[in-house]
Write an enzyme that holds these catalytic residues in place. Structure first.
Site, PDB file in Angstrom:
ATOM      1  CG  ASN A   9     -21.720 -27.634  40.573  1.00 13.81           C
ATOM      2  OD1 ASN A   9     -21.669 -27.970  41.561  1.00 13.81           O
ATOM      3  ND2 ASN A   9     -20.906 -27.395  39.759  1.00 13.81           N
ATOM      4  CE  LYS A  11     -18.134 -25.281  40.507  1.00 16.29           C
ATOM      5  NZ  LYS A  11     -17.237 -24.577  39.749  1.00 16.29           N
ATOM      6  CG  HIS A  96     -18.705 -29.371  36.541  1.00 13.85           C
ATOM      7  ND1 HIS A  96     -17.345 -28.926  36.710  1.00 13.85           N
ATOM      8  CD2 HIS A  96     -19.529 -28.248  36.503  1.00 13.85           C
ATOM      9  CE1 HIS A  96     -17.584 -27.567  36.751  1.00 13.85           C
ATOM     10  NE2 HIS A  96     -18.675 -27.246  36.695  1.00 13.85           N
ATOM     11  CD  GLU A  98     -15.081 -27.191  38.718  1.00 15.91           C
ATOM     12  OE1 GLU A  98     -15.938 -27.851  39.813  1.00 15.91           O
ATOM     13  OE2 GLU A  98     -14.929 -26.187  38.786  1.00 15.91           O
ATOM     14  CD  GLU A 168     -21.037 -25.127  33.715  1.00 17.36           C
ATOM     15  OE1 GLU A 168     -21.533 -24.209  34.588  1.00 17.36           O
ATOM     16  OE2 GLU A 168     -20.539 -26.250  34.277  1.00 17.36           O
ATOM     17  N   GLY A 174     -15.805 -19.932  37.484  1.00 10.51           N
ATOM     18  CA  GLY A 174     -15.166 -19.667  38.699  1.00 10.51           C
ATOM     19  C   GLY A 174     -13.848 -18.589  38.084  1.00 10.51           C
ATOM     20  CB  SER A 214     -17.962 -15.693  35.974  1.00  9.14           C
ATOM     21  OG  SER A 214     -16.901 -16.486  36.274  1.00  9.14           O
TER      22      SER A 214
HETATM   23  C1  PEP Z   1     -19.928 -24.315  37.569  1.00  6.54           C
HETATM   24  O1  PEP Z   1     -18.729 -24.796  37.918  1.00  6.54           O
HETATM   25  O2  PEP Z   1     -20.888 -24.952  36.886  1.00  6.54           O
HETATM   26  C2  PEP Z   1     -19.775 -22.702  37.306  1.00  6.54           C
HETATM   27  C3  PEP Z   1     -20.913 -22.336  36.682  1.00  6.54           C
HETATM   28  O3  PEP Z   1     -19.232 -21.985  38.198  1.00  6.54           O
HETATM   29  P1  PEP Z   1     -18.951 -20.446  38.585  1.00  6.54           P
HETATM   30  O4  PEP Z   1     -20.638 -20.111  38.362  1.00  6.54           O
HETATM   31  O5  PEP Z   1     -18.458 -20.360  39.812  1.00  6.54           O
HETATM   32  O6  PEP Z   1     -18.418 -19.853  37.341  1.00  6.54           O
END
Ligand code: PEP
Length: 252
Positions: A9, A11, A96, A98, A168, A174, A214
């Protein structure tokens, strides 16, 4: 049988030129050393039409990070599922955290997005996960169940079988904090039990459930080794070909 998938992703990162470079690099690297799982890159809308023709479809699938909850018309700035599909993209990330948090996407809105994505032949990668307070209050299961019920329970088994889920935990996105392999397995098994209760064991067993938060080359292997973890949705570590490849290599 369900598939193992590693999906990136991007972003709101990468200019068009940088995105094309990254896609080309990944394509070359994975053509030489073929992945043992499905690989998907989800890019900003404006990259899709340029990225889809330069990756080998047999190795890398391409997806959007979102789509509109309306079919077409006077919705300035929106991009429809049909438009996404017309670029050659096959996937779309929906729900997601966000989008839920910053753009107020409700279960009802997401239900529409899922419907339109499926109607246009896209595979939704549907994200679910609890925030930190909910985990601290041990409410993660009820939160995740409500997210699935609120946006997906209207689907038939046949429709649902086209969906990929991504668990998630928002506190891990993040932040550098990762769910432990035990926490991931526990939640993925719970999610599968919710799916089995609604659509039956066969559908549940055939659903790919990805972990996101992460995930990096150093922890991917132990996360993906869990029986109910079928790969990952990767944010930060999908922005460098070497890191993304390192995660893909967890499926040796
Ligand atoms: C995400 O936003 O889908 C995600 C998993 O981000 P990160 O790997 O940076 O934590």
């Amino acid at each position: 049988m369900r598939k193992n998938i590693v999906a990136g992703n991007w972003k709101m990162n990468k200019t068009l030129q940088e995105g094309i470079e990254l896609a080309k690099e990944l394509n070359t690297v994975l053509a030489t050393d073929k992945p043992k799982c499905d690989v998907v890159i989800c890019t900003p809308f404006i990259h899709l039409a340029s990225v889809t023709p330069i990756v080998d479809k047999a190795i890398i699938g391409v997806g959007a990070e979102n789509c509109a909850d309306k079919e077409s018309g006077a919705y300035t700035g929106e991009v429809s599922a049909a438009m996404v599909a017309s670029t050659g993209a096959q996937y779309v990330i929906l729900g997601h955290s966000e989008r839920r948090a910053y753009y107020h996407e409700t279960p009802e809105i997401l239900k529409e997005k899922v419907r339109l994505a499926l109607a246009n032949g896209l595979t939704p990668i549907f994200c679910i996960g609890e925030v930190k307070e909910e985990r601290l209050e041990n409410r993660q299961n009820e939160v995740v169940r409500a997210q699935i019920e609120g946006s997906l329970f209207d689907l038939t088994a046949e429709e649902f079988s086209k969906i990929v889920l991504a668990y998630e935990p928002v506190w891990a996105i993040g932040t550098g904090l990762t769910a432990t392999p035990e926490q991931a397995q526990e939640m993925h098994a719970f999610i599968r039990s919710v799916l089995a209760g609604k659509w039956g064991k066969e559908v549940a067993d055939n659903t790919s459930i990805l972990y996101g938060g992460s995930c990096k080359p150093s922890n991917a292997k132990e996360l993906f080794a869990n029986p109910d973890v079928d790969g990952g949705l990767i944010g930060g570590a999908s922005l460098k070909a070497a890191d993304f490849k390192g995660i893909i290599d967890a499926f040796a």
